[in-house]
Every structure is written in C-alpha cells, then in structure tokens.
Write a protein that holds these residues in place. Structure first.
Motif, PDB file in Angstrom:
ATOM      1  N   LEU A  13       0.739  -1.170   0.150  1.00 35.96           N
ATOM      2  CA  LEU A  13       0.063   0.010   0.161  1.00 35.96           C
ATOM      3  C   LEU A  13       0.772   1.175   0.084  1.00 35.96           C
ATOM      4  O   LEU A  13       0.601   2.203  -0.839  1.00 35.96           O
ATOM      5  CB  LEU A  13      -0.845   0.020   1.190  1.00 35.96           C
ATOM      6  N   LEU A  14       1.766   1.296   0.856  1.00 34.34           N
ATOM      7  CA  LEU A  14       2.750   2.408   0.820  1.00 34.34           C
ATOM      8  C   LEU A  14       3.663   2.539  -0.508  1.00 34.34           C
ATOM      9  O   LEU A  14       3.504   3.646  -0.843  1.00 34.34           O
ATOM     10  CB  LEU A  14       3.926   2.044   1.854  1.00 34.34           C
ATOM     11  N   GLU A  15       3.901   1.525  -1.234  1.00 31.80           N
ATOM     12  CA  GLU A  15       4.433   1.605  -2.426  1.00 31.80           C
ATOM     13  C   GLU A  15       3.239   2.218  -3.508  1.00 31.80           C
ATOM     14  O   GLU A  15       3.680   3.064  -4.417  1.00 31.80           O
ATOM     15  CB  GLU A  15       4.905   0.155  -2.854  1.00 31.80           C
ATOM     16  N   LYS A  16       2.195   1.686  -3.512  1.00 32.51           N
ATOM     17  CA  LYS A  16       1.319   2.015  -4.537  1.00 32.51           C
ATOM     18  C   LYS A  16       0.870   3.523  -4.164  1.00 32.51           C
ATOM     19  O   LYS A  16       0.844   4.335  -5.174  1.00 32.51           O
ATOM     20  CB  LYS A  16      -0.082   1.115  -4.044  1.00 32.51           C
ATOM     21  N   HIS A  17       0.536   3.802  -3.143  1.00 30.23           N
ATOM     22  CA  HIS A  17       0.118   5.227  -2.888  1.00 30.23           C
ATOM     23  C   HIS A  17       1.350   6.193  -2.781  1.00 30.23           C
ATOM     24  O   HIS A  17       1.097   7.343  -2.503  1.00 30.23           O
ATOM     25  CB  HIS A  17      -0.904   5.505  -1.513  1.00 30.23           C
ATOM     26  N   LYS A  18       2.318   5.726  -2.673  1.00 29.23           N
ATOM     27  CA  LYS A  18       3.729   6.559  -2.534  1.00 29.23           C
ATOM     28  C   LYS A  18       3.531   7.452  -1.574  1.00 29.23           C
ATOM     29  O   LYS A  18       3.935   8.954  -1.587  1.00 29.23           O
ATOM     30  CB  LYS A  18       3.892   7.366  -3.861  1.00 29.23           C
ATOM     31  N   ASN A  19       3.246   7.135  -0.367  1.00 28.92           N
ATOM     32  CA  ASN A  19       3.037   8.216   0.661  1.00 28.92           C
ATOM     33  C   ASN A  19       3.949   7.821   1.818  1.00 28.92           C
ATOM     34  O   ASN A  19       3.636   8.264   2.934  1.00 28.92           O
ATOM     35  CB  ASN A  19       1.568   8.361   1.286  1.00 28.92           C
ATOM     36  N   TYR A  20       4.760   7.106   1.557  1.00 27.44           N
ATOM     37  CA  TYR A  20       6.063   6.970   2.659  1.00 27.44           C
ATOM     38  C   TYR A  20       7.033   8.028   2.674  1.00 27.44           C
ATOM     39  O   TYR A  20       7.511   8.439   1.407  1.00 27.44           O
ATOM     40  CB  TYR A  20       6.527   5.565   2.515  1.00 27.44           C
ATOM     41  N   ARG A  21       7.397   8.720   3.607  1.00 29.97           N
ATOM     42  CA  ARG A  21       8.399   9.823   3.789  1.00 29.97           C
ATOM     43  C   ARG A  21       9.379   9.425   4.869  1.00 29.97           C
ATOM     44  O   ARG A  21       9.329   9.482   5.999  1.00 29.97           O
ATOM     45  CB  ARG A  21       7.738  11.177   4.005  1.00 29.97           C
ATOM     46  N   ALA A  22      10.726   8.880   4.242  1.00 34.52           N
ATOM     47  CA  ALA A  22      11.762   8.332   5.253  1.00 34.52           C
ATOM     48  C   ALA A  22      12.098   9.534   5.861  1.00 34.52           C
ATOM     49  O   ALA A  22      12.330   9.464   7.121  1.00 34.52           O
ATOM     50  CB  ALA A  22      12.858   8.176   4.184  1.00 34.52           C
ATOM     51  N   GLN A  23      12.107  10.916   5.565  1.00 34.99           N
ATOM     52  CA  GLN A  23      12.449  11.900   6.168  1.00 34.99           C
ATOM     53  C   GLN A  23      11.705  12.313   7.642  1.00 34.99           C
ATOM     54  O   GLN A  23      12.185  12.627   8.328  1.00 34.99           O
ATOM     55  CB  GLN A  23      12.516  13.193   5.169  1.00 34.99           C
ATOM     56  N   GLU A  24      10.448  12.146   7.402  1.00 32.12           N
ATOM     57  CA  GLU A  24       9.640  12.108   8.223  1.00 32.12           C
ATOM     58  C   GLU A  24       9.799  11.239   9.543  1.00 32.12           C
ATOM     59  O   GLU A  24       9.805  11.541  10.738  1.00 32.12           O
ATOM     60  CB  GLU A  24       7.992  12.197   7.979  1.00 32.12           C
ATOM     61  N   LEU A  64      16.589   8.414  -2.735  1.00 32.11           N
ATOM     62  CA  LEU A  64      15.448   7.405  -3.046  1.00 32.11           C
ATOM     63  C   LEU A  64      14.540   7.051  -2.014  1.00 32.11           C
ATOM     64  O   LEU A  64      13.678   6.068  -2.320  1.00 32.11           O
ATOM     65  CB  LEU A  64      16.163   6.076  -3.210  1.00 32.11           C
ATOM     66  N   ASN A  65      14.540   7.890  -0.935  1.00 33.84           N
ATOM     67  CA  ASN A  65      13.491   7.428   0.189  1.00 33.84           C
ATOM     68  C   ASN A  65      13.372   6.282   0.646  1.00 33.84           C
ATOM     69  O   ASN A  65      12.355   5.564   0.634  1.00 33.84           O
ATOM     70  CB  ASN A  65      12.137   8.205  -0.783  1.00 33.84           C
ATOM     71  N   ASP A  66      14.511   5.799   0.882  1.00 34.14           N
ATOM     72  CA  ASP A  66      14.499   4.427   1.715  1.00 34.14           C
ATOM     73  C   ASP A  66      13.520   3.495   0.925  1.00 34.14           C
ATOM     74  O   ASP A  66      12.541   2.941   1.568  1.00 34.14           O
ATOM     75  CB  ASP A  66      14.163   4.818   3.078  1.00 34.14           C
ATOM     76  N   PRO A  67      13.855   2.873  -0.254  1.00 38.69           N
ATOM     77  CA  PRO A  67      13.044   2.149  -1.000  1.00 38.69           C
ATOM     78  C   PRO A  67      12.583   0.803  -0.271  1.00 38.69           C
ATOM     79  O   PRO A  67      11.472   0.081  -0.282  1.00 38.69           O
ATOM     80  CB  PRO A  67      13.765   1.569  -2.312  1.00 38.69           C
ATOM     81  N   TYR A  68      13.296   0.255   0.738  1.00 34.14           N
ATOM     82  CA  TYR A  68      13.302  -0.995   1.410  1.00 34.14           C
ATOM     83  C   TYR A  68      12.816  -0.701   2.855  1.00 34.14           C
ATOM     84  O   TYR A  68      12.671  -1.647   3.508  1.00 34.14           O
ATOM     85  CB  TYR A  68      14.740  -1.983   1.312  1.00 34.14           C
ATOM     86  N   PHE A  69      12.407   0.496   3.322  1.00 30.35           N
ATOM     87  CA  PHE A  69      11.754   0.552   4.579  1.00 30.35           C
ATOM     88  C   PHE A  69      12.598   0.189   5.538  1.00 30.35           C
ATOM     89  O   PHE A  69      12.220  -0.273   6.687  1.00 30.35           O
ATOM     90  CB  PHE A  69      10.350  -0.042   4.323  1.00 30.35           C
ATOM     91  N   VAL A  70      13.818   0.595   5.514  1.00 31.17           N
ATOM     92  CA  VAL A  70      14.964   0.175   6.686  1.00 31.17           C
ATOM     93  C   VAL A  70      14.615   1.304   7.690  1.00 31.17           C
ATOM     94  O   VAL A  70      14.443   0.551   8.878  1.00 31.17           O
ATOM     95  CB  VAL A  70      16.427   0.430   6.068  1.00 31.17           C
ATOM     96  N   LEU A  71      14.213   2.286   7.563  1.00 29.22           N
ATOM     97  CA  LEU A  71      14.197   3.360   8.524  1.00 29.22           C
ATOM     98  C   LEU A  71      12.707   2.989   9.221  1.00 29.22           C
ATOM     99  O   LEU A  71      12.500   3.040  10.552  1.00 29.22           O
ATOM    100  CB  LEU A  71      14.507   4.740   8.260  1.00 29.22           C
ATOM    101  N   LYS A  72      11.797   2.837   8.454  1.00 33.14           N
ATOM    102  CA  LYS A  72      10.484   2.434   8.945  1.00 33.14           C
ATOM    103  C   LYS A  72      10.261   1.337   9.853  1.00 33.14           C
ATOM    104  O   LYS A  72       9.718   1.363  10.775  1.00 33.14           O
ATOM    105  CB  LYS A  72       9.564   2.364   7.744  1.00 33.14           C
ATOM    106  N   ASP A  73      11.098   0.202   9.607  1.00 31.98           N
ATOM    107  CA  ASP A  73      11.138  -0.684  10.336  1.00 31.98           C
ATOM    108  C   ASP A  73      12.144  -0.999  11.605  1.00 31.98           C
ATOM    109  O   ASP A  73      12.099  -2.000  12.362  1.00 31.98           O
ATOM    110  CB  ASP A  73      11.185  -1.987   9.422  1.00 31.98           C
ATOM    111  N   PHE A  74      12.873   0.092  11.487  1.00 21.45           N
ATOM    112  CA  PHE A  74      14.135   0.135  12.614  1.00 21.45           C
ATOM    113  C   PHE A  74      13.706  -0.164  13.806  1.00 21.45           C
ATOM    114  O   PHE A  74      14.240  -1.264  14.629  1.00 21.45           O
ATOM    115  CB  PHE A  74      14.781   1.397  12.226  1.00 21.45           C
TER     116      PHE A  74
END
Ligand code: GL9
Length: 783
Positions: free
Chosen positions: A668-679, A716-726
């Motif tokens: 879903l995050l990929e589809k809607h492009k609404n992940y912001r690593a910076q946030e 590239l806004n952390d395409p593999y969600f490293v920061l999101k899952d950290f």
C-alpha cells in the motif's frame, strides 16, 4: 568393492601405495567412490531407457551443488566405515574434504534450490535429471581488502575433473546467427559437449544425472564473413563464466547465448533419445524451467518440432504446452528478463520468428475479449521492442508456480494478475524446501545422533517424522543435550573462523547470523545500523550492559551493485571499531565471513542461535536459508515475508521473533507513494543522530564516502523501508535478549523449530511437484 571397514582399509591401502600424503589419499578416495557408484549409475540409466518411464529434465542456468565427496559417502551408506577406516590409517576425513574445491556454479538461493532438488529426486528414486552449463569459472571468490569486497576469478575445474564424465558421443550442434530466407544459411554452429555428473540417491541405488554442457568450436564450416579467431573466442566465452547477478539482469548478448545454448542442447538430446513417437512427448518427458533463464526452451522446442520433426503448428504447440512448466522465483522488477527484439532476431532468427508467431496468435485470441489497453499490454509477449520472458513462460507452459504461499498469492493478485485471469488453472504454489541430508545429516552429525537416539531413525527417510521431537519440548535432559550440541557446533565454527579472524570469539555469546547475498531488500543495512545503535548505547548508558552477542555476516555482492558493496564496507568499518573497543567488545562482536559459500553454510547454520530473515515484506520470494537455520534449531528473527510466513505458521508466533510491516502495508505504501523517510527520521531522536553520523562520513573510515547509502536512504526515500522498520526491529532484539535469559524456554523454542522443520525438506517439495506437475513414478534400481 568393500562392505566393511576392514575391506575398505585393505583396498585403500593397496591403492595408496607408498605415497601416504593427504593429497594422494584424497585422490584415491575420490577414485574409489567413483568406481563404487559407476555400476549403479549405468544400471539406473539402462532401467530408465528400457522401462520407457516418464523422465523429468530440470533446466537451470545455475546448480550450486557444493562439495560432493562426503555427501556421496553418506548417500552410499559408507560414511562411518570410511571415516573410521581412514582414521585408523592415520588420515582425517575432514582434512581430506577441505581439499575438494567447491563448484560454485550458482549465485545463491535459486542455484542451491536446484541442487537440493537433484538430491531429493535421486533419494526418492524418481527419474529426474538436471541440465545446465559447465562454467569453467564459477562465482567469483570474494576477498575483503581494507573492508572492501574484491573479486577474484574461481577456476574450479582443474581440480575437480574426475567426478564428471565427458560424453563426446552425445555432442550436439547449436545454430546461432545466419539469414533465414529462402532458407536458414550462414549459420555459426557451436558444438555442445555434455559432461555428466552422478547424483547419488540416499540409501538406494538410484544414480541420476546432472548434465552440464560445454561450448566448443564446431567442425562444420564457418560462414565466409566470419573470422575464425573471433569465432573461437566467442565460442569459448559461452561456458566460460557464470554471471554473478543476483536478482538482477544484465541484458548482455553473452547471457542470451548461454541460455539458448543450454536449452537447445538439452532439447535436441531429449528429442533424439525419445523412446516413442514425438507426439507422445508429454507422456514421456516433463521439462521444468527454473525461472525465465531457460524460457527460450519454449520457442526452441517449437522450432525442433516444426522444422526438424515436420509437425504442424497446432500439434507442435499442443505438445510444447503440455511438456513445459515454469517456476517463477522473484517479483523484483529489476530481475524480470526482457530481451531486445533485435538482439534475439539477430542471434537466433528462427527462434525469434517463432516467438513472434506465438505472440501474434495469442494476441489474436485476446482480440475476442474486451480488454483495457493496459491489460492488453501486460499480456503482450512482445511489447515496445522487447520480448518479456515471463509472459512467454506463462503462455507456453502448462503449469506455473511461485515458491512460497505469499509469493504465489502476490503473483496471482498483483504481478501476474492479467495472466492469472487468462489461465487460472495453470497457477499453483510449491513452497521451497532444502535437503535435510546435506543441511542436517551431513552438516550436523551431532544433532542427527541426538535426534536418532530420541525418536529412532525413521525420520532420516521421512523427515516429517521430526515432528516426534515435539514431545521433548520441556524435557530437561533433551534440552541439556541440545545445548551441548549447539556448544560443540559453535566451537567448531570458532576453530574454523579464528584462522582468518583476528579477534577471539566468545562461545558463550548468542550467535546471531545473517548470511545470504547482499541486496537492498535483504536489509543487511538495517542489521548493521542497529548494531551501531547498540554501540552508541553501551557507550552512553552505563547501565546498559547486554548479554554478549556475536553478529556474523556473510555474503557476496554482485560486482556491479555499488550500494551492496558499500554496505559490506560499512559493516567492516563498524566491525573494526566495535571489535577494538575494550568496553563494547565484551557485549557485542562482529564477524564478517569472507567468501560465504555452501561449505561455510554447512558450518554456520548449525552454530546459530538467531536466524536473521529481515527482508522487506513482499520482496523475498521464499528464502531457503531460513529453513536451514530452523532445521538446526535456530530461532527466526524476521519479517512476515516469503516462507517465513509458513515457518511461523508451523512453530507458532511464540517460537519466533516477528517484527515489521506486513506485505500488504508495504504494498500500500508503495502504491500510494505516501512513505516519507525524512519524516520517520525527524520523529526519532535515535535515528536522527544515527543518520547524522552516518551521513557525516564518520562511519566510513575517512577514506571512502558512503554516497550510495546516502542516496538510498535519503534521495531514493528508503525504498526498502529500513528506517520505517528500524524501531520494531530493535525492540525485537531486546525481546531476544530477554528470552535468552530463560534457558528452559529458549531450548524449548529450539526443539519446536527442529520438530516442525520436516515439512521444509525438499523431499516434500519434490513429491508435490511430482504429484501435481510431473507425474513421475518411483523406479527401484534392483538387480
Ligand atoms: C530467488 C529468491 O530471491 C529466493 O527468495 C528464493 O528462495 C530462491 C529459490 O526459489 O530464488 N530468486 C532469485 O533470483 N534468487 C533467489 O535466491 N537469486 C539467486 O539465487 C542469486
């Protein structure tokens, strides 16, 4: 030749003569093995030919078979005789095994799976063979120099000759290039010579064949325009080297040549040796294509049936689409093969013509439906000047499978949604497996013995019976014995590693192991960033003194994959810092295993407490390392990705450490492009400081920048969600530490994992393929 230890010793001593050095002992032992299995090999082949049973050919661009000597001793049921016999004669089998070069004819999971399948087919006494390429150089040898990966060529062939049999009598000619009209002329022929390797089935007399093709110059005349020297070089290049790509395509003409060479040679031989008329092909032969690399087998089989056997299109198509089946191994966009039409048309003009016709007919059929333009595009084999091999593979096969339930679901509902709608009956799942013979019996004889003492030996042939171990989950003496085994395997690994690793490893520490190819989605970066955060915490917080852990890393990066190479460098920089710090060192220690390969794996899986399976959910098609760890009693620390999902289903959530976003959330995050690593960074003081230090270059030795890591996480806004899952990853590590304190419970978890691992034996996988796809019959080699 010999049936007892005494007979073995006598024969061995006789052959060894006066030359009592290990090198000679190794050679003599190898020669004895080959003689021993030769008769069964010949007999198995005769049996298959005479009984005209249906046979499977598994075509794969990679077979990562690993060392053969000891595995074959096990299969022939003479391991103990030989091991003890050698010892009494003053030789050490382990030392002799180390002399065997490892044939690295694969990159990773896909190639190793093919090797496990070969083993299971033979063990189950099923008539199934492998077809591949005899690369002169396998995967490169990795060395770490100044923290960086450097690559050196590996030429394994020189030392291995002997396990294989060159079959000049079975050589075939492969047509490349030329003009088609009025007929195919100016062809540059390449000779394909097979080298056969025996695949010995465990405790049976079935010996199947792995046939690897070598390219050589043809004796046929060369077209007038072609320079002979150039032709010689180009020909040798075909079987010279394995492409070191992992889930990545290069699009190079040489790769396409390799694919066509392997498929054409295999198919020509299959058709030539067919016992019955060609229209019976689907009843006599099953052909499995391992990913899209051999997808060109589809138009090539059509070519043979049309041009050489003289069949009409409809009949040829009917035969082809009832003979070939396809396994998909990845959904990563960068791994999807698309060949330039012009390249195909020039290299294999007739084959391209046939692909064009397959596409034309399929599109004609589609015209009868109401389809959106986007859907039609997705279903096109040829689109925008490119041939999409996955679409060709689905259209031309009778069965298509993914390699874990989640992966197959993603294929059906997303990646191949349109194709699934056209051919719902073709799609099925076959969750991967591993051979318990190599990954438990051979790699961990200590655990094997403990299991057999506890539940008898039926599980050796029926690994699902490992389930009986469930009754030992809270058995204190079994737990104690299991702990003893783990300690022994850790000490063995340490003894092996310490030759090349200069800081001492604590055998009482938790062994946390992350071994696999380096790739963004496998998230070695997340692991090392977490270790850096542990370092910071130990330095800053005098009350944080966690139980000792040793973090092992191992794996190669594709030579052209800069990001992955910088992650390797980062690990080595942080390792140097951590391992030198007297305070930190007693709590965390990092070990990078150079040149990770099958043989290293055999030592590492049994020594692990924690199995790192932390890919971004939805990206890892299956994974098979996860199964090797589980079978050896390690606990999975992972995401709900690939076969991890099925592992957790078996053992229960309480017997694994599961964290992170689910595949649906990621998609879903990929589809809607609404992940912001910076946030995510802004919201976390910990990540903020970690990132600041990382990006300042402080963690990079001063010599090299870390531009690719910066690029990945920031630009590239952390395409593999490293920061999101950290954070959920870090929290799960804390839970691991807490759990380890309760040793009774920990050992129970470990028992549970072993007990539930039987389903992940490749014997189960192969039986399912056979039942649902290949329809093979068990053939007993008795005489
Ligand atoms: C892979 C998948 O990435 C793995 O998840 C899977 O377990 C294996 C076997 O099915 O196939 N696909 C793929 O291209 N590779 C895999 O490991 N890559 C290599 O083998 C190099």
């Amino acid at each position: 030749m010999f049936y007892s230890k005494e007979e073995f010793k006598e024969e061995f001593t006789k052959r060894l003569g006066q030359d009592k050095v290990p090198q000679t002992a190794y050679a003599v032992l190898g020669a004895m093995m080959k003689e021993l299995l030769e008769e069964d090999w010949v007999k198995t082949n005769q049996l298959y030919t005479e009984s005209k049973v249906k046979q499977l050919y598994y075509i794969s661009i990679e077979f990562l078979i690993g060392r053969m000597l000891v595995q074959n001793l096990h299969s022939l049921g003479i391991f103990t005789i030989v091991q003890e016999g050698l010892q009494e004669l003053g030789f050490n089998l382990e030392e002799l095994e180390e002399m065997e070069p490892e044939p690295g004819l694969g990159n990773g999971g896909l190639g190793r799976l093919a090797a496990c399948f070969m083993d299971s087919l033979a063990a189950l006494q099923l008539p199934g063979h492998g077809c591949g390429i005899r690369y002169k150089g396998g995967l490169f040898t990795q060395q770490i120099e100044n923290g960086f990966q450097t690559e050196y060529p590996t030429d394994w062939l020189r030392e291995i000759e002997g396990w294989e049999k060159r079959r000049d009598d079975l050589a075939v000619e492969i047509p490349f290039y030329g003009r088609l009209h009025p007929r195919h002329t100016d062809i540059e022929w390449v000779k394909a010579v097979p080298y056969d390797m025996p695949i010995v089935g465990a405790s049976g007399r079935t010996v199947n064949t792995l046939r690897l093709w070598q390219a050589e110059v043809s004796e046929r005349p060369l077209p007038a325009y072609k320079d002979f020297n150039e032709y010689t070089l180009e020909t040798a290049a075909i079987s010279d080297r394995l492409y070191p790509d992992d889930s990545l395509v290069t699009g190079k003409i040489l790769r396409l040549k390799q694919q066509y060479f392997m498929c054409s040679a295999s198919l020509q031989t299959i058709i030539k040796t067919l016992p019955g008329p060609v229209h019976e092909l689907p009843h006599q032969v099953a052909i499995q294509i391992n990913d899209t690399h051999p997808a060109i087998a589809i138009p090539e089989l059509m070519r043979i049936l049309l041009d050489e056997e003289g069949l009409e299109w409809e009949e040829a198509w009917n035969i082809t689409t009832h003979t070939i089946s396809y396994t998909n191994h990845t959904i990563l966009g960068e791994a999807m093969e698309k060949w330039d039409s012009h390249l195909l048309a020039s290299l294999v003009p007739r084959v391209y013509e046939i692909i064009h016709e397959i596409d034309r007919r399929f599109k004609e059929q589609l015209q009868e439906q109401v389809l959106k333009e986007q859907e039609f595009k997705k279903l096109s084999i040829i689109d925008d000047g490119l041939v999409k091999m996955a679409v060709l593979a689905v259209v031309g096969s009778y069965k298509v499978n993914g390699v874990a339930e989640l992966h197959t679901d993603i294929l059906k509902n997303r990646e191949m949604k349109e194709l699934y709608r056209q051919f719902p009956g073709k799609f099925h799942n076959k969750t991967n497996g591993i051979t318990h013979r190599r990954w438990l019996i051979k790699a961990n004889p200590e655990l094997t013995q403990l299991i057999t003492q506890s539940i008898g030996d039926d599980w050796l042939k029926k690994p699902i019976l490992l389930n009986d171990l469930n009754k030992f989950i809270i058995d204190a003496s079994f737990q104690e014995a299991l702990k003893e085994v783990k300690r022994a395997k850790k000490n063995q690994l340490i003894a092996h590693v310490e030759k090349s690793w200069d800081s001492p490893i604590d055998p009482l520490s938790i062994f946390d192991i992350h071994i696999k190819r380096f790739h963004g989605y496998k998230r070695q970066l997340m692991n090392i960033l977490h270790i850096q955060s542990l370092y910071d915490r130990i330095k800053e917080d005098s009350t944080y003194r966690p139980y000792p852990r040793t973090f092992f890393f191992g794996g190669k990066a594709a030579p052209g994959y800069e990001f992955a190479k910088q992650v390797i460098k980062l690990i080595n920089v942080i390792a140097a810092k951590v391992n030198q710090d007297p305070l930190v060192r007693s709590h965390i220690h990092i070990v990078f295993i150079e040149n990770y390969n099958v043989s290293h794996g055999e030592r590492m899986f049994p020594a692990a407490d924690i199995s790192e399976q932390i890919s971004t959910a939805s990206k890892e098609a299956s994974g098979t390392g996860n199964m090797k760890f589980m079978m050896n009693g390690a606990i999975t620390l992972g995401t709900l990705d690939g076969a991890n999902v099925e592992i957790v289903e078996r053992v229960g959530k309480e017997n694994a450490f599961i964290f992170g976003l689910h595949s649906q959330q990621i998609m879903l995050l990929e589809k809607h492009k609404n992940y912001r690593a910076q946030e995510v960074i802004e919201q976390s003081p910990e990540l903020k400081s970690l990132m600041a230090r990382l990006l300042s270059g402080e963690l990079s030795d001063g010599t090299e920048n870390i531009s690719f890591i910066r690029n990945q996480l920031v630009d590239l806004n952390d395409p593999y969600f490293v920061l999101k899952d950290f954070h959920s990853y870090a929290a799960m590590h804390e839970k691991v530490l807490a759990s380890y304190e309760d040793q009774g419970n920990w050992q129970g978890m470990s028992v549970r994992n072993i007990a539930e691992s039987g389903i992940f034996s490749s014997d189960r996988t192969i039986q399912q393929y056979s039942d649902d796809v290949w329809d093979l019959k068990k053939i007993l080699n008795v005489y």
